[in-house]
Scaffold this active site. Structure first.
Site, PDB file in Angstrom:
ATOM      1  N   GLU A  45     102.954 -31.232  87.124  1.00 43.72           N
ATOM      2  CA  GLU A  45     103.337 -30.748  86.689  1.00 43.72           C
ATOM      3  C   GLU A  45     104.877 -29.350  86.755  1.00 43.72           C
ATOM      4  OE1 GLU A  45     102.235 -27.896  82.990  1.00 43.72           O
ATOM      5  OE2 GLU A  45     104.613 -27.237  82.700  1.00 43.72           O
ATOM      6  N   ARG A  49     112.387 -24.207  85.899  1.00 45.67           N
ATOM      7  CA  ARG A  49     112.598 -23.342  86.474  1.00 45.67           C
ATOM      8  C   ARG A  49     113.765 -22.895  87.033  1.00 45.67           C
ATOM      9  NH1 ARG A  49     106.788 -20.748  84.484  1.00 45.67           N
ATOM     10  NH2 ARG A  49     106.274 -21.887  82.760  1.00 45.67           N
ATOM     11  N   LYS A 133      98.388 -28.186  74.420  1.00 37.16           N
ATOM     12  CA  LYS A 133      98.318 -26.464  76.090  1.00 37.16           C
ATOM     13  C   LYS A 133      98.116 -25.727  75.156  1.00 37.16           C
ATOM     14  CE  LYS A 133     101.277 -24.302  78.753  1.00 37.16           C
ATOM     15  NZ  LYS A 133     102.677 -24.291  80.292  1.00 37.16           N
TER      16      LYS A 133
HETATM   17  C1  3PG Z   1     103.138 -21.671  83.139  1.00 38.71           C
HETATM   18  O1  3PG Z   1     103.849 -22.414  83.003  1.00 38.71           O
HETATM   19  O2  3PG Z   1     101.690 -23.055  82.297  1.00 38.71           O
HETATM   20  C2  3PG Z   1     102.324 -20.692  83.368  1.00 38.71           C
HETATM   21  O3  3PG Z   1     103.037 -20.288  84.066  1.00 38.71           O
HETATM   22  C3  3PG Z   1     101.341 -20.967  84.903  1.00 38.71           C
HETATM   23  O4  3PG Z   1     100.608 -20.029  84.711  1.00 38.71           O
HETATM   24  P1  3PG Z   1      99.990 -18.972  86.022  1.00 38.71           P
HETATM   25  O5  3PG Z   1     101.520 -18.773  86.799  1.00 38.71           O
HETATM   26  O6  3PG Z   1      99.798 -18.086  85.576  1.00 38.71           O
HETATM   27  O7  3PG Z   1      98.637 -20.269  86.530  1.00 38.71           O
END
Ligand code: 3PG
Length: 214
Positions: A45, A49, A133
């Site tokens: 994924e 950003r 999700k």
């Molecule tokens: C996301 O966008 O799904 C999260 O920012 C990922 O979460 P994590 O950085 O806590 O693993």
């Protein structure tokens, strides 16, 4: 109509962990993706950003046709269109809006929308989604919350993301309504800064060895 392609859940069910990625250059995206895919995590994924995100999706999808490259942080109908044009095979959004749900109906890319509450799960179901999700997973109640959602929503399946690491992942993967988990822990920022692709590969191998246990 492609709200969720029937094959999306089947593809994701075979991988325990989806790395959530934020790239600052296409070169970095190619190195990190090679390490992750080589380590046994072929579903990626790439989040919208950073300004290079769409170029990174294109480049990684072209360089690694055996991988399944998705886009994350898809917030609008325009984002969904853009990631589809870039070649993303799926799109992930942190939440779901009525406009995004409508856009997903006509999109060429399957959407995995985020929910964190029972009402949001019901709204997503009304919009035609069964695979969601769960975000932000740890901050929204984690494993106990997903266990609670299983009662009224036994037909829904989740990919929890947000605050999960290799130690927490097994308790999520043991739940009957969890297909896989997402997380950024497999790509530590300091490893990327040092170009330590071997460490990322090792973390990917460790994550790939996690298994669905229910
Ligand atoms: C996301 O966008 O799904 C999260 O920012 C990922 O979460 P994590 O950085 O806590 O693993």
């Amino acid at each position: 109509m492609q709200t969720q392609s029937p094959s999306l859940i089947e593809r994701l069910v075979n991988v325990p962990v989806i790395p959530v990625l934020e790239f600052s250059s296409v070169d970095e995206a190619l190195h990190v993706s090679e390490a992750l895919i080589g380590g046994g995590l072929p579903v990626l994924e790439i989040t919208l950003r950073t300004p290079v995100a769409l170029d990174a999706i294109k480049a990684v999808a072209a360089a690694f046709p055996q991988a399944c490259v998705g886009a994350g942080t898809v917030l609008t109908a325009a984002d969904l269109q853009a990631v589809g044009n870039a070649g993303a095979q799926f799109a992930v959004s942190p939440g779901l809006t009525p406009a995004l749900a409508v856009a997903a109906q006509g999109a060429g890319v399957a959407l995995l929308p985020g929910v964190a509450t029972a009402s949001e799960a019901m709204a997503a179901m009304e919009a035609g989604f069964k695979f969601l999700k769960f975000f932000p997973a740890e901050a929204s109640g984690g494993v106990p919350m997903l266990k609670s959602l299983y009662g009224p929503f036994a037909q829904l399946r989740f990919c929890p993301t947000g605050g999960i690491d290799v130690a927490r992942a097994p308790s999520y993967l043991a739940l009957p309504n969890v297909v896989c988990v997402g997380g950024s822990w497999v790509v530590p920022k300091d490893a990327v800064a040092k170009g330590d692709w071997a460490r990322i590969r090792t973390l990917a191998q460790e994550a790939a060895a996690l298994r669905k246990s229910a």
